[in-house]
Structure formats: structure tokens, C-alpha cells
Design a protein around this motif. Structure first.
Motif, short mmCIF file in Angstrom:
data_model
loop_
_atom_site.label_atom_id
_atom_site.label_comp_id
_atom_site.label_asym_id
_atom_site.label_seq_id
_atom_site.Cartn_x
_atom_site.Cartn_y
_atom_site.Cartn_z
N TYR A 1 0.83 -1.21 0.00
CA TYR A 1 0.00 0.00 0.00
C TYR A 1 0.87 1.27 0.00
CZ TYR A 1 -3.93 -3.07 1.20
OH TYR A 1 -4.88 -4.05 1.19
N GLY A 2 2.03 1.19 0.63
CA GLY A 2 3.01 2.26 0.56
C GLY A 2 2.48 3.65 0.81
N MET A 3 2.61 4.49 -0.21
CA MET A 3 2.29 5.90 -0.06
C MET A 3 0.80 6.15 0.15
SD MET A 3 5.36 6.79 -0.20
CE MET A 3 5.37 8.57 -0.20
N SER A 4 -0.05 5.16 -0.07
CA SER A 4 -1.48 5.33 0.20
C SER A 4 -1.75 5.58 1.68
CB SER A 4 -2.27 4.11 -0.27
OG SER A 4 -2.35 4.07 -1.68
N PHE A 5 -0.84 5.14 2.55
CA PHE A 5 -1.01 5.41 3.97
C PHE A 5 -0.91 6.90 4.28
CE2 PHE A 5 0.38 0.89 4.38
CZ PHE A 5 -0.74 0.42 5.05
N ARG A 6 -0.31 7.67 3.38
CA ARG A 6 -0.24 9.12 3.61
C ARG A 6 -1.58 9.80 3.40
NH1 ARG A 6 5.51 11.35 1.02
NH2 ARG A 6 6.86 10.31 2.53
N ASP A 7 -2.48 9.14 2.68
CA ASP A 7 -3.78 9.73 2.36
C ASP A 7 -4.79 9.49 3.46
OD1 ASP A 7 -2.68 10.47 -0.07
OD2 ASP A 7 -3.38 8.66 -1.09
N THR A 8 -4.81 8.27 3.98
CA THR A 8 -5.80 7.92 5.00
C THR A 8 -5.37 6.64 5.69
OG1 THR A 8 -8.15 7.48 5.40
CG2 THR A 8 -7.19 6.54 3.40
N ALA A 9 -5.91 6.42 6.87
CA ALA A 9 -5.68 5.16 7.60
C ALA A 9 -6.83 5.01 8.60
CB ALA A 9 -4.34 5.19 8.32
N LEU B 1 -6.41 1.49 6.23
CA LEU B 1 -6.73 1.15 4.85
C LEU B 1 -7.42 -0.20 4.78
CD1 LEU B 1 -3.46 2.11 2.92
CD2 LEU B 1 -5.51 3.50 3.29
N ASP B 2 -8.40 -0.30 3.86
CA ASP B 2 -8.96 -1.62 3.57
C ASP B 2 -8.38 -2.16 2.28
OD1 ASP B 2 -10.30 -0.41 1.41
OD2 ASP B 2 -12.21 -0.28 2.49
N GLU B 3 -8.88 -3.29 1.80
CA GLU B 3 -8.28 -3.97 0.66
C GLU B 3 -8.49 -3.24 -0.66
OE1 GLU B 3 -9.16 -7.01 3.85
OE2 GLU B 3 -10.22 -5.31 2.95
N GLY B 4 -9.37 -2.24 -0.67
CA GLY B 4 -9.60 -1.47 -1.90
C GLY B 4 -8.63 -0.32 -2.10
N ALA B 5 -7.71 -0.11 -1.16
CA ALA B 5 -6.75 1.00 -1.27
C ALA B 5 -5.82 0.78 -2.45
CB ALA B 5 -5.95 1.13 0.02
N LEU B 6 -5.37 1.88 -3.04
CA LEU B 6 -4.43 1.80 -4.16
C LEU B 6 -3.10 1.20 -3.71
CD1 LEU B 6 -4.93 5.26 -5.92
CD2 LEU B 6 -5.76 3.03 -6.68
N LEU B 7 -2.51 0.39 -4.58
CA LEU B 7 -1.18 -0.13 -4.31
C LEU B 7 -0.17 0.90 -4.79
CD1 LEU B 7 -1.58 -3.85 -5.44
CD2 LEU B 7 -2.29 -2.73 -3.32
N ALA C 1 -1.90 1.83 9.38
CA ALA C 1 -2.93 1.07 10.09
C ALA C 1 -3.80 0.37 9.07
CB ALA C 1 -3.78 1.98 10.98
N GLY C 2 -4.27 -0.82 9.42
CA GLY C 2 -5.07 -1.60 8.50
C GLY C 2 -6.45 -1.92 9.03
N ASN C 3 -7.39 -2.07 8.11
CA ASN C 3 -8.75 -2.49 8.43
C ASN C 3 -8.86 -3.97 8.05
OD1 ASN C 3 -11.48 -3.14 8.38
ND2 ASN C 3 -12.12 -1.17 7.53
N ALA C 4 -9.03 -4.84 9.03
CA ALA C 4 -9.11 -6.28 8.79
C ALA C 4 -10.54 -6.80 8.94
CB ALA C 4 -8.16 -7.03 9.71
N GLY C 5 -11.50 -5.95 8.71
CA GLY C 5 -12.90 -6.35 8.86
C GLY C 5 -13.30 -7.48 7.93
N ARG C 6 -12.75 -7.49 6.73
CA ARG C 6 -13.09 -8.55 5.77
C ARG C 6 -12.59 -9.90 6.25
NH1 ARG C 6 -11.37 -7.85 -0.46
NH2 ARG C 6 -12.83 -6.10 -0.24
N ALA C 7 -11.39 -9.94 6.83
CA ALA C 7 -10.87 -11.20 7.37
C ALA C 7 -11.72 -11.69 8.54
CB ALA C 7 -9.42 -11.04 7.80
#
Length: 323
Positions: free
Chosen positions: A128-136, A138-144, A287-293
């Protein structure tokens, strides 16, 4: 729960692999456990180790087909990787060869020689890398948006396995966030802190801690919880190519982890920033959202963080004492 006659683990001699064999032995007691390891890793311990060991090297993809054809696994957890971010900066091509080409060769071998096999990929939240700078979180739909060569190579193999699921690969991709525990190498931050503290306690190191950036927040898990997620991915009915974050959802400040480990010791070391431990590209908060798991796999982390820190420090005290 699907029945498994043979379970194959690549990278089984590594940090996560040794914990995973214990979990698989408990969760799938009737299965034959096959450890695929580099020959230089040597034999695995028993009784919690593998039933048999087969040679496997990500840098020799031509050998993958023969190994899969011979072992005929019903389930495969692919842990083997070049997993060091620092190493990936020094030699990016090595990470691409091992993580992308090695993974593709292995998965293609499964498609051609053991199509019935469930293929569980140990992906990484690093993708996910730099996508963490946008929001956290992140769920599985975040940009790689990988921010280092290791992460880019893992993102590529994550996508490659997703594509192969469209061609019949029974794949599940687990994007694990930071994890630690007994047996981890000191190239990872919590183990590095614990090792230095244990060495200072033993008089083997001056009372000075060498650290990287402390004002960073990371989503940490105990390695036993991550292994439980791999077991859940084998057991659950999922669509081919399904992807899951494996995360605690609770970011922790690196400096606070250091303080918590020092508080468990009898030392009061100075703390010095070592520039070589800093990354050229970095994000402040992960930070990650693991709700799907939780919904699909029935997985949530259960090991308390204080217990994890106790285990890591105790492990390093024992390793330093016997060194």
C-alpha cells in the motif's frame, strides 16, 4: 473445513515458517506437513517441525514444477521471499527475481501439476506504501503505491497471483501488516530493540541503543496471530483470488515500543539515531482495516501486545545468554 492430506510450506525454516508449522500441526493434525526450504537452511526441528523436507529455492524457478509434481500438495502457504526492505534498496533485482519470478514460477507449477491445491500467498501491507499518507486505516480497496523495491516486487506478485486466479488458481492473498515474535532476526525493529537491550543487560554492548526513526506509527501483530490467519485461509471457503488484510487496526508508535521494552529491563541506555536505519521513502502512520478477514475467515488477533513484547525480550535474553 476442507480436508488436507498434504500441506506444503515454502520458507518453512524462516521466522514465520517455524511458528506456522506448529499452528498447522495443531489445526490439521492428519495432514502431512512438507517443508520446502533452501538446502543451506538445514533440517527442521521435530516433533513440531515438518514430516519431510524438500529443497526449494526461489532463485531456481525451473525446479518448482518438479517439486510440485512430486509432492502433490492439497494446500500450499507461500512464505518464501526476499523480505528485507534494506536489502531491496541495495539489490533491487534480487528482490524482483525472488519475489516476482519465483512466486510466478511456483504458482504456475501449481496450476499445471496440482490444480486442486489451495495457494495461500503471504503478501504484505508494504504494497500500500504511499497510500497510507492519504488515509488510515486502509482496507483492501486501497491503491497499491509501493514505496521501496521490496514492496514493489510484492505488489507485482500479489497482482500476478490475482490474475492467475482467473485462470483457475485457487488462490488466497493475505496482506499481513508488521508482525513480531520469538525467533525474528534483528533486521526488524522490535527484535532489534530487544536484542540490543539483552546485550546491554549481559554486558556485551555499551549502554547505547542505535535506532531509526522513532516518531513512526505501525500496525503490529504477534506472529502467532498471523499464523492463525494462514490457517484460517486454508480452512475457509473463499472465492479464488480473494484478498485479506491481516492487521490489528491499532497503530503503535515505534518510540513507545522502545520505551516499553526498556521499562521491562534493568538498564537505562542512551538512545542514538543511526542514519543507516532510515528509509529513503517512508510514511508516518500505518494502520489496517481487517474487517473482511473477520467476516470471511473468522479471524481476529487474540495475543495481547504486552505478551508479545515479553516473549520477544525473553527470547533475545536466551539467545544472547547462549551466544
Amino acid at each position: 473445513m476442507p480436508g488436507y492430506g498434504r500441506l506444503l510450506v515454502t520458507g518453512a525454516a524462516g521466522f514465520v515458517g517455524r511458528h506456522l508449522l506448529v499452528l498447522l500441526r495443531s489445526r490439521f493434525p492428519e495432514a502431512e506437513l512438507i517443508a520446502a526450504c533452501r538446502p543451506e537452511d538445514g533440517a527442521l526441528p521435530s516433533p513440531d517441525g515438518a514430516d519431510r523436507v524438500v529443497p526449494f529455492d526461489l532463485l531456481e524457478p525451473a525446479a518448482c514444477a518438479a517439486m510440485i509434481a512430486e509432492t502433490q500438495p492439497d494446500g500450499l502457504i507461500h512464505l518464501a521471499a526476499q523480505a528485507s526492505v534494506a536489502t531491496s534498496f541495495n539489490d533491487p533485482l534480487a528482490s524482483w527475481r525472488a519475489n516476482l519470478m519465483g512466486t510466478v514460477a511456483l504458482a504456475e507449477a501449481v496450476l499445471h501439476h496440482a490444480r486442486h491445491c489451495r495457494f495461500v500467498l503471504a503478501s504484505s501491507a508494504e504494497i500500500y506504501g504511499m497510500s497510507f499518507r492519504d488515509t488510515a486505516p486502509l482496507d483492501e480497496g486501497a491503491l497499491l503505491r509501493p514505496a521501496n523495491p521490496y514492496a514493489a516486487s510484492k505488489a507485482a506478485c500479489d497482482l500476478a497471483v490475482g490474475e492467475m486466479a482467473l485462470r483457475g488458481l485457487d488462490a488466497v492473498r493475505l496482506r499481513a501488516f508488521n508482525h513480531t515474535g520469538a525467533g525474528q532476526t534483528p533486521s526488524f525493529v522490535v527484535a532489534s530493540f530487544a536484542r540490543q537491550i539483552a546485550r546491554i543487560e549481559a554486558g556485551q554492548q555499551a549502554p547505547v541503543m542505535q535506532v531509526g526513526a522513532l516518531d513512526r506509527w505501525r500496525d503490529f501483530l504477534d506472529v502467532r496471530d498471523v499464523c492463525a490467519a494462514y490457517g484460517a485461509a486454508l480452512a475457509a471457503g473463499t472465492i479464488p483470488g480473494a484478498v485479506y488484510n491481516i492487521a490489528s487496526g491499532t497503530p503503535r508508535r515505534i518510540g513507545d515500543i522502545l520505551d516499553a521494552l526498556i521499562a521491562r529491563s534493568g538498564v537505562t541506555p542512551a538512545v542514538e539515531l543511526e542514519p543507516d536505519r532510515l528509509r529513503p521513502t517512508d510514511v508516518e502512520r500505518v494502520a489496517g482495516n481487517a474487517g473482511r478477514a473477520a467476516h470471511d475467515l473468522g479471524w481476529t488477533p487474540t495475543v495481547p501486545w504486552d505478551e508479545t513484547l515479553d516473549v520477544v525480550l525473553s527470547d533475545w535474553r536466551g539467545r544472547v545468554y547462549h551466544s
